[in-house]
Scaffold this motif. Structure first.
Motif, PDB file in Angstrom:
ATOM      1  N   SER A  25      -0.042  -1.271   0.580  1.00 32.78           N
ATOM      2  CA  SER A  25       0.037  -0.484  -0.344  1.00 32.78           C
ATOM      3  C   SER A  25       0.923   0.789   0.282  1.00 32.78           C
ATOM      4  N   GLY A  26       0.276   2.185  -0.456  1.00 34.01           N
ATOM      5  CA  GLY A  26       0.985   3.283  -0.273  1.00 34.01           C
ATOM      6  C   GLY A  26       0.886   4.471  -1.722  1.00 34.01           C
ATOM      7  N   SER A  27       2.402   4.958  -2.004  1.00 37.04           N
ATOM      8  CA  SER A  27       2.433   5.740  -3.031  1.00 37.04           C
ATOM      9  C   SER A  27       3.061   4.642  -4.744  1.00 37.04           C
ATOM     10  N   ILE A  28       1.978   3.909  -4.919  1.00 40.84           N
ATOM     11  CA  ILE A  28       2.399   2.749  -6.122  1.00 40.84           C
ATOM     12  C   ILE A  28       2.113   3.532  -7.742  1.00 40.84           C
ATOM     13  N   PHE A  29       3.292   3.494  -8.093  1.00 38.31           N
ATOM     14  CA  PHE A  29       2.459   3.912  -9.318  1.00 38.31           C
ATOM     15  C   PHE A  29       2.438   2.517 -10.402  1.00 38.31           C
ATOM     16  N   SER A  30       3.638   2.247  -9.823  1.00 37.86           N
ATOM     17  CA  SER A  30       3.734   0.307 -10.533  1.00 37.86           C
ATOM     18  C   SER A  30       4.072  -0.735  -9.605  1.00 37.86           C
ATOM     19  N   ILE A  31       4.331  -1.972  -9.939  1.00 32.00           N
ATOM     20  CA  ILE A  31       5.216  -3.117  -8.887  1.00 32.00           C
ATOM     21  C   ILE A  31       5.493  -3.670 -10.392  1.00 32.00           C
ATOM     22  N   ASN A  32       6.910  -4.033 -10.486  1.00 23.86           N
ATOM     23  CA  ASN A  32       7.033  -4.540 -11.347  1.00 23.86           C
ATOM     24  C   ASN A  32       7.415  -6.246 -10.649  1.00 23.86           C
ATOM     25  N   GLY A  33       8.438  -6.906 -10.389  1.00 21.41           N
ATOM     26  CA  GLY A  33       9.089  -8.435  -9.300  1.00 21.41           C
ATOM     27  C   GLY A  33       8.161  -8.159  -8.171  1.00 21.41           C
ATOM     28  N   MET A  34       7.976  -8.880  -8.241  1.00 21.08           N
ATOM     29  CA  MET A  34       7.324  -9.641  -6.634  1.00 21.08           C
ATOM     30  C   MET A  34       8.395 -10.332  -6.575  1.00 21.08           C
ATOM     31  N   GLY A  35       8.888 -11.263  -5.187  1.00 18.72           N
ATOM     32  CA  GLY A  35       9.492 -12.523  -4.929  1.00 18.72           C
ATOM     33  C   GLY A  35       9.370 -12.531  -3.216  1.00 18.72           C
ATOM     34  N   TRP A  36       9.687 -13.908  -2.794  1.00 16.30           N
ATOM     35  CA  TRP A  36      10.093 -14.544  -1.513  1.00 16.30           C
ATOM     36  C   TRP A  36      11.277 -14.925  -1.713  1.00 16.30           C
ATOM     37  N   TYR A  37      11.701 -14.106  -0.100  1.00 22.00           N
ATOM     38  CA  TYR A  37      12.819 -14.092   0.396  1.00 22.00           C
ATOM     39  C   TYR A  37      13.170 -15.337   1.455  1.00 22.00           C
ATOM     40  N   ARG A  38      14.122 -15.884   1.989  1.00 19.18           N
ATOM     41  CA  ARG A  38      13.684 -16.252   3.141  1.00 19.18           C
ATOM     42  C   ARG A  38      15.451 -16.636   4.006  1.00 19.18           C
ATOM     43  N   GLN A  39      15.540 -16.365   5.243  1.00 16.30           N
ATOM     44  CA  GLN A  39      16.936 -16.751   5.858  1.00 16.30           C
ATOM     45  C   GLN A  39      17.028 -17.329   7.431  1.00 16.30           C
ATOM     46  N   ALA A  40      17.085 -18.214   7.659  1.00 14.07           N
ATOM     47  CA  ALA A  40      17.529 -19.226   8.294  1.00 14.07           C
ATOM     48  C   ALA A  40      18.548 -19.115   9.038  1.00 14.07           C
ATOM     49  N   PRO A  41      18.518 -19.394  10.567  1.00  8.25           N
ATOM     50  CA  PRO A  41      19.508 -18.542  11.393  1.00  8.25           C
ATOM     51  C   PRO A  41      20.738 -19.591  11.222  1.00  8.25           C
ATOM     52  N   GLY A  42      21.645 -17.892  10.773  1.00 10.03           N
ATOM     53  CA  GLY A  42      23.043 -18.652  10.697  1.00 10.03           C
ATOM     54  C   GLY A  42      23.392 -18.802   8.897  1.00 10.03           C
ATOM     55  N   LYS A  43      22.095 -18.128   8.308  1.00  7.25           N
ATOM     56  CA  LYS A  43      22.069 -18.669   6.843  1.00  7.25           C
ATOM     57  C   LYS A  43      22.166 -16.659   5.998  1.00  7.25           C
ATOM     58  N   GLN A  44      22.906 -17.048   4.830  1.00  7.30           N
ATOM     59  CA  GLN A  44      22.227 -15.855   4.117  1.00  7.30           C
ATOM     60  C   GLN A  44      20.450 -16.455   3.655  1.00  7.30           C
ATOM     61  N   ARG A  45      20.094 -14.372   3.463  1.00 11.78           N
ATOM     62  CA  ARG A  45      19.106 -14.488   3.073  1.00 11.78           C
ATOM     63  C   ARG A  45      19.227 -14.995   1.292  1.00 11.78           C
ATOM     64  N   GLU A  46      18.241 -16.139   1.254  1.00  9.68           N
ATOM     65  CA  GLU A  46      18.195 -16.382  -0.356  1.00  9.68           C
ATOM     66  C   GLU A  46      16.597 -16.199  -1.104  1.00  9.68           C
ATOM     67  N   LEU A  47      16.801 -16.682  -1.912  1.00 11.09           N
ATOM     68  CA  LEU A  47      15.814 -16.337  -2.910  1.00 11.09           C
ATOM     69  C   LEU A  47      15.315 -17.224  -2.704  1.00 11.09           C
ATOM     70  N   VAL A  48      13.699 -17.376  -2.835  1.00 11.06           N
ATOM     71  CA  VAL A  48      12.585 -18.834  -2.363  1.00 11.06           C
ATOM     72  C   VAL A  48      12.352 -19.002  -4.246  1.00 11.06           C
ATOM     73  N   ALA A  49      11.251 -17.318  -4.411  1.00 13.03           N
ATOM     74  CA  ALA A  49      10.122 -17.424  -5.757  1.00 13.03           C
ATOM     75  C   ALA A  49      10.112 -15.714  -5.940  1.00 13.03           C
ATOM     76  N   ALA A  50      10.464 -15.522  -7.601  1.00 14.35           N
ATOM     77  CA  ALA A  50       9.843 -14.542  -8.221  1.00 14.35           C
ATOM     78  C   ALA A  50       8.368 -14.679  -9.215  1.00 14.35           C
ATOM     79  N   ILE A  51       8.242 -13.156  -9.534  1.00 14.67           N
ATOM     80  CA  ILE A  51       7.117 -13.110 -10.226  1.00 14.67           C
ATOM     81  C   ILE A  51       7.413 -12.396 -10.721  1.00 14.67           C
ATOM     82  N   THR A  52       7.537 -11.622 -12.250  1.00 12.55           N
ATOM     83  CA  THR A  52       7.397 -10.940 -13.324  1.00 12.55           C
ATOM     84  C   THR A  52       6.051  -9.785 -12.970  1.00 12.55           C
TER      85      THR A  52
END
Length: 121
Positions: A25-52
Motif C-alpha cells: 500500500s502507499g504511493s505506488i505507480f507500478s509494481i514490477n517484480g515481486m518475490g519471496w526470500y527466506r533467511q534461516a538462523p546463521g544463513k544468508q537470505r536467499e531467493l525462494v521464488a519470484a514473479i515478474t
C-alpha cells in the motif's frame, strides 16, 4: 512511502502446507517484480521464488514442485503457496516488491517485515 504487510506464517508439521500473503500500500505507480526470500538462523537470505509483472516465475531448486508463487495485480498482493513442507524450510520469510512510485523513476526495493515459518519433523 510504500508499506508491505505480510501474513500467513506459523508452525506446521512436515508434509503440511502454509500460504503466505504480502500486500503493498502507499504511493505506488507500478509494481514490477515481486518475490519471496527466506533467511534461516546463521544463513544468508536467499531467493525462494519470484514473479515478474508479466507473470513469469522463477524458483529456487530446493522448492521447485512444492511452492507456487502468484500475484493479484488489482490488490497489489503476492502469495506463496507452500506444500509438502520440510524442516529445512524453517526460516523467516520476507516479501520483496520492486516498486516505481512515480513515472519515469527507477523502481526501488521494498521489504516486508518478515514472517516466521517453522516446520516440525
Amino acid at each position: 512511502q510504500v508499506r508491505l504487510v505480510e501474513s500467513g506464517g506459523g508452525l506446521v508439521q512436515a508434509g503440511g502446507s502454509l500460504r503466505l500473503s504480502c500486500a503493498a500500500s502507499g504511493s505506488i505507480f507500478s509494481i514490477n517484480g515481486m518475490g519471496w526470500y527466506r533467511q534461516a538462523p546463521g544463513k544468508q537470505r536467499e531467493l525462494v521464488a519470484a514473479i515478474t509483472s508479466g507473470g513469469s516465475t522463477n524458483y529456487a531448486d530446493s522448492v521447485k514442485g512444492r511452492f507456487t508463487i502468484s500475484r493479484d495485480n488489482a490488490k497489489n498482493t503476492v502469495y506463496l503457496q507452500m506444500n509438502s513442507l520440510k524442516p529445512e524450510d524453517t526460516a523467516v520469510y520476507y516479501c520483496n516488491f520492486k516498486v516505481r512510485t512515480i513515472t519515469l523513476a527507477p523502481s526501488k526495493d521494498y521489504w516486508g517485515q518478515g514472517t516466521q515459518v517453522t516446520v516440525s519433523s
